[in-house]
Structures are given as C-alpha cells and as structure tokens.
Design an enzyme around this catalytic site. Structure first.
Site, PDB file in Angstrom:
ATOM      1  N   ASP A  54       0.838  -1.201   0.000  1.00 37.82           N
ATOM      2  CA  ASP A  54       0.000   0.000   0.000  1.00 37.82           C
ATOM      3  C   ASP A  54       0.877   1.257   0.000  1.00 37.82           C
ATOM      4  OD1 ASP A  54       0.887  -0.086   2.595  1.00 37.82           O
ATOM      5  OD2 ASP A  54      -1.084   0.226   3.518  1.00 37.82           O
ATOM      6  N   SER A  55       2.192   1.053   0.007  1.00 32.53           N
ATOM      7  CA  SER A  55       3.115   2.176  -0.218  1.00 32.53           C
ATOM      8  C   SER A  55       2.856   2.800  -1.586  1.00 32.53           C
ATOM      9  CB  SER A  55       4.577   1.703  -0.122  1.00 32.53           C
ATOM     10  OG  SER A  55       4.798   0.570  -0.936  1.00 32.53           O
ATOM     11  N   ASP A  93      -0.900  -6.533  -0.109  1.00 35.85           N
ATOM     12  CA  ASP A  93      -0.781  -5.825   1.167  1.00 35.85           C
ATOM     13  C   ASP A  93      -2.154  -5.284   1.558  1.00 35.85           C
ATOM     14  OD1 ASP A  93       0.603  -4.791   3.291  1.00 35.85           O
ATOM     15  OD2 ASP A  93       1.342  -3.023   2.215  1.00 35.85           O
ATOM     16  N   LYS A 123      -0.415  -9.750   3.336  1.00 33.91           N
ATOM     17  CA  LYS A 123       0.334  -9.221   4.488  1.00 33.91           C
ATOM     18  C   LYS A 123      -0.542  -8.206   5.209  1.00 33.91           C
ATOM     19  CE  LYS A 123       3.582  -5.818   4.101  1.00 33.91           C
ATOM     20  NZ  LYS A 123       3.001  -4.806   4.993  1.00 33.91           N
ATOM     21  N   GLU A 125      -0.451  -5.497   8.882  1.00 37.10           N
ATOM     22  CA  GLU A 125       0.393  -4.883   9.905  1.00 37.10           C
ATOM     23  C   GLU A 125      -0.171  -5.130  11.297  1.00 37.10           C
ATOM     24  OE1 GLU A 125       0.915  -0.710   9.062  1.00 37.10           O
ATOM     25  OE2 GLU A 125       1.555  -1.083   7.006  1.00 37.10           O
ATOM     26  N   GLU A 192      10.268  -4.407   9.964  1.00 38.71           N
ATOM     27  CA  GLU A 192      10.669  -3.156   9.313  1.00 38.71           C
ATOM     28  C   GLU A 192      11.302  -2.228  10.339  1.00 38.71           C
ATOM     29  OE1 GLU A 192       7.646  -1.178   6.995  1.00 38.71           O
ATOM     30  OE2 GLU A 192       8.873   0.632   6.776  1.00 38.71           O
TER      31      GLU A 192
HETATM   32  O1  KIV Z   1       3.389  -0.984   1.601  1.00 43.85           O
HETATM   33  C1  KIV Z   1       4.540  -1.394   1.631  1.00 43.85           C
HETATM   34  O2  KIV Z   1       5.307  -1.313   0.663  1.00 43.85           O
HETATM   35  C2  KIV Z   1       4.994  -1.987   2.873  1.00 43.85           C
HETATM   36  C3  KIV Z   1       6.451  -1.947   3.109  1.00 43.85           C
HETATM   37  C4  KIV Z   1       6.823  -0.619   3.695  1.00 43.85           C
HETATM   38  C5  KIV Z   1       6.891  -3.041   3.957  1.00 43.85           C
HETATM   39  O3  KIV Z   1       4.217  -2.413   3.663  1.00 43.85           O
END
Ligand code: KIV
Length: 289
Positions: A54-55, A93, A123, A125, A192
């Site tokens: 989600d970056s 993500d 994934k 968090e 991270e």
């Molecule tokens: O969204 C993303 O790219 C991430 C990384 C910062 C690990 O979660």
C-alpha cells in the site's frame, strides 16, 4: 565496469520454494512492485517475491502516506503485477481499514486478493492485537504474513517514521508479538526498521516462520526493499536503509528534458519516427478535398 544481465526462466514460486531456500540457507529476495512492466523486469531478474504494497499510495499516487489507499486500488495494481510476473510469489498488502474492523472483514478482503488478483499470500500490519485476524485468515486457507516494527498504517501512533525497538522493553514487545503471530499461523513475518540484534533474536527463535528484513539487518531469512527507493524514483525522500542500485529517476529526467528541447528545437521527430504515404495517393487525396 559492465555487468551482464541475467535472465531467469523458472517454475512458479510457491510456499515450499520459499521454505526450501530457508532450509538451504539461501536468502530470499523481495521487492515492492505496482505495475506490469516493472513486474515483468523483476521476474526476469529472478526476484523471489513481490509485495504489492500500500506504499503505492505514496510512490504511485502521490499521497503523504498510505491511509487513503483503497482495496479496489490494491486489486487493480495487483492484477497488473500478476500479469507481468506469472511465476513470482506475489503478496497483496492489506490496506488501511481492510482488516482492522473485524475478523470477517479481514477474511473477506484477504479472499479478494486471492480470488480477484491471483495472490499467493497477503500481508497485514500489527502485533498481538491482530492475532485473531491472522488466525481467521489462515483458517480460511490463505497464507498470511505479519508485519512488525515500523508499521506505516500506524505511523501517527508510532510518532513518525523511526526505528522501533531500540529500547529493551519495546524490543521485548516486538519479540512477544513475533511469537504470537507465528503461533496464530503466519508463515512469514516482516520486520521493518528494528535493530539488527532484535531481528537476529527473532530469526533464531522462529520455529516454522520465515523472517524478512526491511532495514533490520542481515540476520533474517531474506530482504525486502522498496523498488522506488532502489532506483531514485521517489522524489520526496530516500530512507537511510535503502540502497540506490541505479538512478533511473535521473536517467528519465535527462531524457524528458532532452525531449522537450528536441520538440522545441524542431529536431524531433525525424523520418524514422513517423509514417509517409505514397505520392500518388497523396495527389489523389488532394483532388478529393
Ligand atoms: O506498503 C509497503 O510497501 C509496505 C512496506 C513498507 C513493507 O508495507
């Protein structure tokens, strides 16, 4: 010095592929990716795993953070990445509020990543407080990755983008979360920006869980980097932990400046950049208009 480009042809990467690498002490390579052409190149280069992170809220959409990213945007980008990297292990993500509200919301959205985008895993968090979500998703048959340390969706609560676990008490909380997440069924944990010593302790204690590092040192089972940081493609800042492997941003900017100058100076296009028609057809056309 010239370096040779290595093109890798390979079978589909699966969970056993990743666990075999760990057993053989071969570190796993993992990169973020959000689009078809980059996915194509990453697979050709032999990257093991892709994170459609989600970056993309920051690197692709230009937001200040990741919170505005929607599930629909994640699905769209993940589908493009899957088309470009059919044999790479792709991780979707979970964006902000796609899993926090409830276990059911988490399972439904994780399911979308698998069914609509062809992901191999998801994934999310968070630590101990997210164990019920992880357990639920795993019980639905979806391989799940935890993410500890600096978790960008909680950046306001964490007080900014900074190293997590420098003090013993916070480090212990991260270690407890890693253990809880593994027990909840996660097959992998991303650490991270935690100190290398904490990453090493977690990796040594992991039983059936792969530990990956993003800025957390060399003592994990593999490494993750943000693609845009590696190639000078994020103009706002470069995190200290990122290594620039090539400055594509600089190359692209140079090319763009040259394009503007060539168009302005009438040197683009040249004959090879456009198409002509036979004289006879052109003369005929003139009689018709
Ligand atoms: O969204 C993303 O790219 C991430 C990384 C910062 C690990 O979660």
């Amino acid at each position: 010095m010239m370096t040779e480009t290595v093109v890798v042809e390979r079978k589909k990467h699966t969970l056993p592929t990743l666990f075999k690498k760990v057993a053989d002490h071969v570190p796993i390579s993992w990169l973020t990716c959000y689009d078809y052409p980059t996915a194509y190149l990453q697979e050709k280069a032999g990257i093991d795993m892709i994170l459609v992170g989600d970056s993309l809220g920051m690197t692709i959409l230009g937001y200040e953070g990741t919170l505005p990213v929607t599930m629909d945007a994640m699905i769209l980008h993940t589908q493009a990445v899957r088309r470009g990297a059919p044999s790479t292990f792709i991780v979707g993500d979970m964006p902000y509020m796609s899993y926090q509200p409830s276990v059911e919301t988490a399972i439904r959205n994780a399911g979308r990543f698998m069914a609509e985008a062809g992901c191999d895993a998801i994934k999310l968090e968070g630590g101990i407080e997210m164990c019920d979500r992880i357990r639920g998703i795993v019980q639905a048959g979806i391989p799940t990755i935890g993410h500890l340390g600096l978790t960008p969706q909680s950046v306001a609560a964490l007080g900014g983008f900074r190293v997590q676990g420098k003090g013993a008490e916070q480090a212990k909380r991260i270690m407890d979360s890693a253990k809880a997440i593994e027990e909840a069924g996660a097959f992998m944990i991303l650490l991270e920006m935690v100190p290398d010593a904490v990453c090493k302790l977690i990796t040594e204690r992991a039983k059936d869980c792969i530990i990956m590092s993003l800025g957390s040192g060399p003592n994990a089972h593999g490494q993750l980097l943000i693609y845009h940081d590696m190639f000078g493609l994020y103009p706002k800042f470069k995190p200290r932990m990122a290594k620039v492997f090539g400055n594509a941003g600089e190359v692209i900017l140079k090319g763009l400046t040259q394009y503007v100058s060539e168009v302005t100076g009438h040197t683009f296009p040249q004959k090879e950049n456009y198409f002509t028609m036979p004289d006879v057809e052109y003369k005929k056309l003139l009689t018709m208009i």
